[in-house]
Every structure is written in structure tokens, then in C-alpha cells.
Design a protein around this motif. Sequence first.
Motif, PDB file in Angstrom:
ATOM      1  N   ARG A   1       0.823  -1.224   0.000  1.00 56.90           N
ATOM      2  CA  ARG A   1       0.000   0.000   0.000  1.00 56.90           C
ATOM      3  C   ARG A   1       0.855   1.272   0.000  1.00 56.90           C
ATOM      4  N   PRO A   2       1.894   1.391   0.864  1.00 56.91           N
ATOM      5  CA  PRO A   2       2.716   2.610   0.818  1.00 56.91           C
ATOM      6  C   PRO A   2       3.396   2.819  -0.539  1.00 56.91           C
ATOM      7  N   TYR A   3       3.723   1.730  -1.204  1.00 59.35           N
ATOM      8  CA  TYR A   3       4.334   1.869  -2.540  1.00 59.35           C
ATOM      9  C   TYR A   3       3.346   2.480  -3.529  1.00 59.35           C
ATOM     10  N   PHE A   4       2.065   2.109  -3.412  1.00 58.08           N
ATOM     11  CA  PHE A   4       1.032   2.723  -4.247  1.00 58.08           C
ATOM     12  C   PHE A   4       0.927   4.215  -3.952  1.00 58.08           C
ATOM     13  N   VAL A   5       1.012   4.574  -2.654  1.00 59.38           N
ATOM     14  CA  VAL A   5       0.958   5.993  -2.273  1.00 59.38           C
ATOM     15  C   VAL A   5       2.138   6.755  -2.884  1.00 59.38           C
ATOM     16  N   LYS A   6       3.300   6.136  -2.861  1.00 64.00           N
ATOM     17  CA  LYS A   6       4.493   6.768  -3.434  1.00 64.00           C
ATOM     18  C   LYS A   6       4.310   7.037  -4.926  1.00 64.00           C
ATOM     19  N   ILE A   7       3.713   6.062  -5.645  1.00 65.86           N
ATOM     20  CA  ILE A   7       3.491   6.234  -7.092  1.00 65.86           C
ATOM     21  C   ILE A   7       2.499   7.360  -7.352  1.00 65.86           C
ATOM     22  N   VAL A   8       1.408   7.409  -6.536  1.00 64.47           N
ATOM     23  CA  VAL A   8       0.400   8.465  -6.711  1.00 64.47           C
ATOM     24  C   VAL A   8       1.049   9.840  -6.570  1.00 64.47           C
ATOM     25  N   ILE A   9       1.915   9.988  -5.557  1.00 68.08           N
ATOM     26  CA  ILE A   9       2.526  11.303  -5.304  1.00 68.08           C
ATOM     27  C   ILE A   9       3.564  11.646  -6.369  1.00 68.08           C
ATOM     28  N   ASP A  10       4.515  10.730  -6.608  1.00 69.09           N
ATOM     29  CA  ASP A  10       5.636  11.039  -7.502  1.00 69.09           C
ATOM     30  C   ASP A  10       5.250  11.001  -8.978  1.00 69.09           C
ATOM     31  N   ASN A  11       4.325  10.113  -9.368  1.00 68.84           N
ATOM     32  CA  ASN A  11       4.001   9.942 -10.786  1.00 68.84           C
ATOM     33  C   ASN A  11       2.807  10.774 -11.232  1.00 68.84           C
ATOM     34  N   TYR A  12       1.953  11.155 -10.302  1.00 70.12           N
ATOM     35  CA  TYR A  12       0.742  11.877 -10.704  1.00 70.12           C
ATOM     36  C   TYR A  12       0.653  13.265 -10.076  1.00 70.12           C
ATOM     37  N   LEU A  13       0.709  13.361  -8.742  1.00 63.37           N
ATOM     38  CA  LEU A  13       0.467  14.640  -8.080  1.00 63.37           C
ATOM     39  C   LEU A  13       1.580  15.651  -8.351  1.00 63.37           C
ATOM     40  N   THR A  14       2.839  15.242  -8.243  1.00 63.31           N
ATOM     41  CA  THR A  14       3.937  16.198  -8.429  1.00 63.31           C
ATOM     42  C   THR A  14       4.199  16.525  -9.894  1.00 63.31           C
ATOM     43  N   THR A  15       3.839  15.621 -10.807  1.00 66.73           N
ATOM     44  CA  THR A  15       4.083  15.854 -12.247  1.00 66.73           C
ATOM     45  C   THR A  15       2.895  16.490 -12.940  1.00 66.73           C
ATOM     46  N   GLY A  16       1.693  16.325 -12.364  1.00 61.92           N
ATOM     47  CA  GLY A  16       0.489  16.851 -13.010  1.00 61.92           C
ATOM     48  C   GLY A  16       0.015  16.001 -14.160  1.00 61.92           C
ATOM     49  N   ASN A  17       0.638  14.862 -14.417  1.00 60.43           N
ATOM     50  CA  ASN A  17       0.252  13.964 -15.497  1.00 60.43           C
ATOM     51  C   ASN A  17      -0.655  12.871 -14.922  1.00 60.43           C
ATOM     52  N   PHE A  18      -1.959  12.921 -15.316  1.00 57.87           N
ATOM     53  CA  PHE A  18      -2.940  11.989 -14.745  1.00 57.87           C
ATOM     54  C   PHE A  18      -3.371  10.915 -15.746  1.00 57.87           C
ATOM     55  N   ASP A  19      -2.522  10.600 -16.726  1.00 60.52           N
ATOM     56  CA  ASP A  19      -2.812   9.498 -17.641  1.00 60.52           C
ATOM     57  C   ASP A  19      -2.883   8.177 -16.863  1.00 60.52           C
ATOM     58  N   HIS A  20      -3.917   7.416 -17.161  1.00 56.17           N
ATOM     59  CA  HIS A  20      -4.148   6.099 -16.516  1.00 56.17           C
ATOM     60  C   HIS A  20      -4.375   6.188 -14.999  1.00 56.17           C
ATOM     61  N   PHE A  21      -4.663   7.415 -14.510  1.00 56.83           N
ATOM     62  CA  PHE A  21      -4.854   7.589 -13.064  1.00 56.83           C
ATOM     63  C   PHE A  21      -6.070   6.807 -12.549  1.00 56.83           C
ATOM     64  N   ASN A  22      -7.173   6.849 -13.321  1.00 54.64           N
ATOM     65  CA  ASN A  22      -8.390   6.145 -12.890  1.00 54.64           C
ATOM     66  C   ASN A  22      -8.155   4.635 -12.817  1.00 54.64           C
TER      67      ASN A  22
END
Length: 596
Positions: free
Chosen positions: A59-80
Motif C-alpha cells: 500500500r505505501p508503494y502505491f501511495v508513493k506512485i500516486v505522489i511522484d508519478n501523478y500529483l507532483t508531475t500533473g500527469n494523470f494518464d491512466h490515473f483512474n
Amino acid sequence: MALTGEKETTASGLTTDSIKEYTLWVIVRRLTAYIRPYSWMAVVAIVCSLASSFLLVIRPYFVKIVIDNYLTTGNFDHFNFFMILFCGVFLLHFIVGYFLSLITGMIGQYVMHDLRMDIFNHILSMEMRFFDHNRVGRLMTRITDDVNSLNELYTSGAIRIINNSTILIGIAIVMFALDWKLALISMAVVPLLYAAGYTFAKQVRAVYRNIRKFTARLNAFVQENIQGIRIIQLMRRTGWSYDKFTKYSDELMDVKVRNVLYYGVFFPVMEFIGIVGMILVLTTGGLRVHAATLNIGVMVAFIRLIDMLFWPVRELAENFNVMLSAVAASERIFTLLDTEPKIKSPENPVPVKKEFDIIFDGVWFAYDNEEWVLKDVSFRVARGERVAIVGPSGAGKTSITNLLLRFYDVRRGRILIGGTDIRDLSIAEHRRLFAYVGQEPFLFNRSILNNITLDDEKIQNKPIDKILTQIQFDNVSNNLDTGLDTVVMERGSRLSQGQRQLVSFARALAADRNVLVLDEATSSVDTFTESILQQAVPLLMENRTSIVIAHRLSTVRKVDRIHVLARGRIRETGTHDELMDMDGIYAKLAKMHMFD
């Protein structure tokens, strides 16, 4: 009921509080043996535990991906899609956890059933000397409280230990995969955790031994005093009983308070170590994030992992409670199971002859040490002969029946059945020869019919109504609303003393054994019941060898031979008339109305 005395001694010379200490490895090995019949369920439980640990740790690894790959970059491709996958992890963890709880609960109940059966079967195999020195309340504690302590270990404790251990390993792997430097800093507090846990376990294990010991002592005292409540109230000893209970209860309270104090220190220490670990990660990780050498997502994941790291450690500490209680209970249970019966059948028993006599050949016997109850006792009972043993109280008459029925073994000499030492016979085959009626009738809390047949199919097929008519018990049963199906309540309290003894006589008649043993069977009943029993005695003796211990002259005067026992020795032998002519011990007892 003993109203004095603190210390009890077993046949082996140990007090009943003496419990053998086992190494943790031995306890684990023996407890694991009870899981083997359900090994496939255990394998499924371990797989579910590993899967549950994996799904929790990622679970923490998923949180890390959400923050580093989506929230900080602003790229929400495949986010859903990623969030649906994240929710799937939670759902799968719930399903796995459900099956894990279900399977471990089933394993626990199956194992507890097997363990209870082993304990009860072992208790049934023990000789009378064992029960002389082990109070009923203590044995009840073994079967109930101690087994229940193990139940929690099997149903949750063991799996939690495996689950939390795999979580710790998984957390360590994820930490080193994310950032090995921060992982090393996080692990710096692990030696402190180990040292605290080891010290705590060492102290608390001794406490749990005492908790089990004092619980057993309290249960035994309560059971004994409830059984003897009439005597306690009559003799105005309720205050004494209350004071003794207070003493035992205080001992149990003191040791439990000590346990609470240990836990009161241990958990804050664990929390403090956890806080130290969190401060180290926040300080080091914060500085690195500020220096742009560590991603914010990794920092957040580490904070979550640190929190998760101390959660299984704390739960493992809480499981010390379960584990140490189970260890203490295991030691008491295995001490009982490892107590070998002193009286048991030989490996190659000699078959019992169809026609046999009974010979006491130089028998010496003592219940404790060498305080001899019987001294060089010798006599013979021929097949079909009716023999009486009489004498003053304490002469050793009942000890003869105890030895004959092999409730105890002789210290010296031997007892022969058909020329064979009874120690060379199978215990079950030997006891199948005897029907016994004692002074104090014992009835189970079941129906009258069940108390006569004891659910023995061979007896159930016999004409019970005819037997009851022979001893005139049909008059009693016909006046009861449910007849022979009437439940007699605890120790037969629904029936009078005489009626309970009539049921015992009916049980002996229905058993139809080769040898009848009457141990003062008419001494504690009223005159009316005695007259009925005196008519029943010839029916019981008909066509079988009979050994009668009696205080009633009417019971012994018609037998073939009478042995007079005094101070552990046979002093006189003969018929009633011969003994009266001798004008010895027997004649004096008769003249002093000892046989009234």
C-alpha cells in the motif's frame, strides 16, 4: 473434605503445584503435532497470511506512485485505472483476511477438541493414587482454562505471529527497494526493540506460570467447598472458608497485578522507541527532501512504512500475552499428559480363565510410604464360594477390595486369579470379572435407566424391568412421573440414600459378572431399605463368587467362610458358628453389637 492442610503431595513425591518446565522448542514441537491432521488447512492459512502481508505492505508503494508519478508531475494518464487497481488491493486484502480468520478459527476448534479428548482419556487411564493426590478442581482447570488458553494461540496468536513476522520482512524489503540509506536509519531502533521484548518475555513467563498455578488452586478450593457446603454450614465454618478463599484470591490478584505492571512499563517503552525511529526518519528524510536528494513520495511512503513497522512490532508484543499464557498452560497440560499411570496392562496379557479361584498370597499394602494397612494377608476364595471379611474400622477391609479390583497394586506379595498374578492380566479383562456395590452409591446426572446400564449395549438388551422387580425397585420407579427415564440430578440427589443404593444393586445385577464384591453395601441405609437389600443379596450371590465386607451380622452369618481382619492382619477364619465358639475377636465384636 479436608478443612486443613496447605500442601499436597503426588505419588511421585512432587506437590500438585510442581509443574515440569519445558523448553520453548519442545512446546512448539508438541503443539505443532496437533495441527498435523489438519495440515492442508494450516498450509492454506499460511498462504492466506503471506498474501495478506503482501497486500498490506505494498500500500505505501502505491501511495508513493500516486505522489511522484501523478500529483507532483500533473500527469494523470491512466490515473483512474491505477486507483481502481489500488481499490482492488483493498478488496482482495479483505477477502483474504476473511478466509484467514475462518480457517484459523476452524483449526483452533479442531485442535482444542483433540487436546481435550487426549487429556480426558489420559485422566481416565490414571490409577486411584493419582486422584488421591490431585484435586478435581485442578484437573478441571487443565481441561477447561488451560485448553482455552491454547485455543487463542491456535485461532489467532500463531497466525498473527507468522503474519506480523512476514509484514516486518516485507516492510524491510520495500524500504531497501525505495532507499537503502533511509532504510538503514529506520532499522537502527530494531536492536532496542529486540532487547525490550526479550527482557519483557523473560520476566512475564514466570508470572504466567504463577497465574496458572494460582488459578488451579482457587478452582480446586471452590469445587471442594461447594461439594462440602453442608458440612461447612453445619459446622459454622463459612467464615473460615471465606478467609481461605480470600487468601487464594489475593494471591491470584497479586500475580495478575504484577503482570499488569509489566505490561504498563513495556508498552510505553515500545511507543517511545517507535517515536525515536519516526523522529530519525523525519529528520533525515526532511533534510534530504530539502536538498532534492529524495523524492517527496518516497518520504511519505517511508513515514507510512515506519508506522506500519511498529504496528506489527506492537502487535507481536501484545501477542506475548497470548503466547506466554499458552506456554504456561502447555507446561501444565504436558506435565499431566507425561504423568505415566502406575497401573497399566502388560504388553502381552495372559488370557483370563473361565473358571478361577482368587488367592491373596502374602499381601502387604500401604497407601503412603510404609504405613502398612495390610500385613502379610493370605486367603483363598474358591469358585462360587461366599466369603465375608469383617473387622473394626480401619482394619484394612476396603483396602482388600481396592487391591482386588486393581485400583491400587500390592507393595509385596501377589493376588492370583486362576493361578495368574492379576498384574499379568489385561486391566479391562480383569475388571470385567467383577460387579461392585460400595457403601456410598454414586449416580450420574442422568436417568435411572442410564445409571443402571451406563449405556452398555449388552446390559441394555437385558430385562431391566425383571431385575428391578427382584429388588423391589419397581415400586419406586412406578411412582415417578417419567419412570426409569427420571433424571436423578447431581449425585442422585432426587432419590433417597436407600433408593440410590437400590439403583447400585440393580446395576450390579444387570452387569451379571463372575464375582460380586459388596463393600459395606447395607451399612448406610434405613431399616426398610436394608430389609429389601437383604432379600436382594442372595439374588446377587446366586451362582457367583462373592466377597462381602459388612458390619451387619445378618449379612455375613450365612456365608461359607468369614475372615476377621484386625490391624491389617487376618486374625481368625471360620464360619459364624465356629467363630462364635472361639470366643475371640469376632465373638467380641458381635457381643458389642458391632454387627447391629
